[in-house]
Design an enzyme around this catalytic site. Structure first.
Site, PDB file in Angstrom:
ATOM      1  N   HIS A   1       0.821  -1.205   0.000  1.00 24.64           N
ATOM      2  CA  HIS A   1       0.000   0.000   0.000  1.00 24.64           C
ATOM      3  C   HIS A   1       0.861   1.263   0.000  1.00 24.64           C
ATOM      4  O   HIS A   1       2.009   1.258   0.463  1.00 24.64           O
ATOM      5  CB  HIS A   1      -0.950  -0.014   1.197  1.00 24.64           C
TER       6      HIS A   1
ATOM      7  N   CYS B   1      -6.378   1.802   5.098  1.00 21.51           N
ATOM      8  CA  CYS B   1      -6.934   0.527   5.555  1.00 21.51           C
ATOM      9  C   CYS B   1      -6.438   0.272   6.988  1.00 21.51           C
ATOM     10  O   CYS B   1      -5.580   0.983   7.501  1.00 21.51           O
ATOM     11  CB  CYS B   1      -6.524  -0.614   4.623  1.00 21.51           C
TER      12      CYS B   1
ATOM     13  N   GLU C   1       0.763   4.013   1.737  1.00 20.21           N
ATOM     14  CA  GLU C   1       1.206   4.492   3.053  1.00 20.21           C
ATOM     15  C   GLU C   1       2.390   3.671   3.542  1.00 20.21           C
ATOM     16  O   GLU C   1       3.364   4.206   4.077  1.00 20.21           O
ATOM     17  CB  GLU C   1       0.064   4.377   4.075  1.00 20.21           C
TER      18      GLU C   1
ATOM     19  N   CYS D   1      -2.568  -0.249   7.352  1.00 17.79           N
ATOM     20  CA  CYS D   1      -1.828   1.009   7.212  1.00 17.79           C
ATOM     21  C   CYS D   1      -2.096   1.921   8.403  1.00 17.79           C
ATOM     22  O   CYS D   1      -1.190   2.612   8.864  1.00 17.79           O
ATOM     23  CB  CYS D   1      -2.195   1.701   5.907  1.00 17.79           C
TER      24      CYS D   1
HETATM   25 ZN   LIG Z   1      -3.420   0.106   3.404  1.00 18.07          ZN
END
Ligand SMILES: [Zn+2]
Ligand SMILES: [Zn+2]
Length: 151
Positions: free
Chosen positions: A70, A98, A72, A101
């Protein structure tokens, strides 16, 4: 001359990063900022040298693409890789983070999350952010500011 706000400047950077995403499901960008300086950026994509979703399709398990890291996480990992402290930093993301993260953001000492769009905002993520005293604020990105480039 018209100047863009810091919020829009960092949000624009995250949206620019999202254009480098290699996953066809969602393009996300993240910018880590400290003292109004950009210290790292990331987008969701495969590990370096790995197969890209845009070439080979997503690798979907339980309705999630597991091929990508991801945005982040990539930004935080970039800080780890180059030895840049994230304590007290802020993060600008195109989409609400999410749960994974969210936890990484909290644990890295980032104290504020600015997100442009809602994305399956998990109530537990909000709870964790609140518990950790991480400021969470929606900052919608105004893409029209980019038209300033043409002047
Ligand atoms: Zn994430
Ligand atoms: Zn994918």
């Amino acid at each position: 001359m018209e100047r863009i706000t810091w919020d829009q400047y960092f949000m624009a950077q995250s949206h620019l990063l999202a254009l480098r995403s290699t996953c066809t499901r969602l393009a996300v960008g993240a910018t880590i900022v400290r003292d109004k300086r950009i210290i790292a950026g990331g987008y969701n994509g495969s590990i370096a040298g790995g197969a890209h979703c845009i070439d080979e399709g997503c690798y979907v398990i339980d309705n999630h693409c597991v091929r990508t890291i991801h945005a982040e996480m990539n930004a935080i990992i970039q800080c780890a890789k180059f030895g840049v402290p994230t304590e007290g930093a802020e993060i600008y993301v195109t989409h609400f983070p999410c749960l994974h993260c969210c936890k990484a953001i909290i644990q890295s000492g980032i104290r504020a999350v600015y997100y442009a769009q809602d994305y399956k905002n998990h109530p537990y993520a909000l709870e964790l952010f609140q518990q950790a005293n991480v400021r969470v604020e929606q900052v919608p990105f105004n893409a029209e500011i980019l038209s300033l480039l043409q002047k």
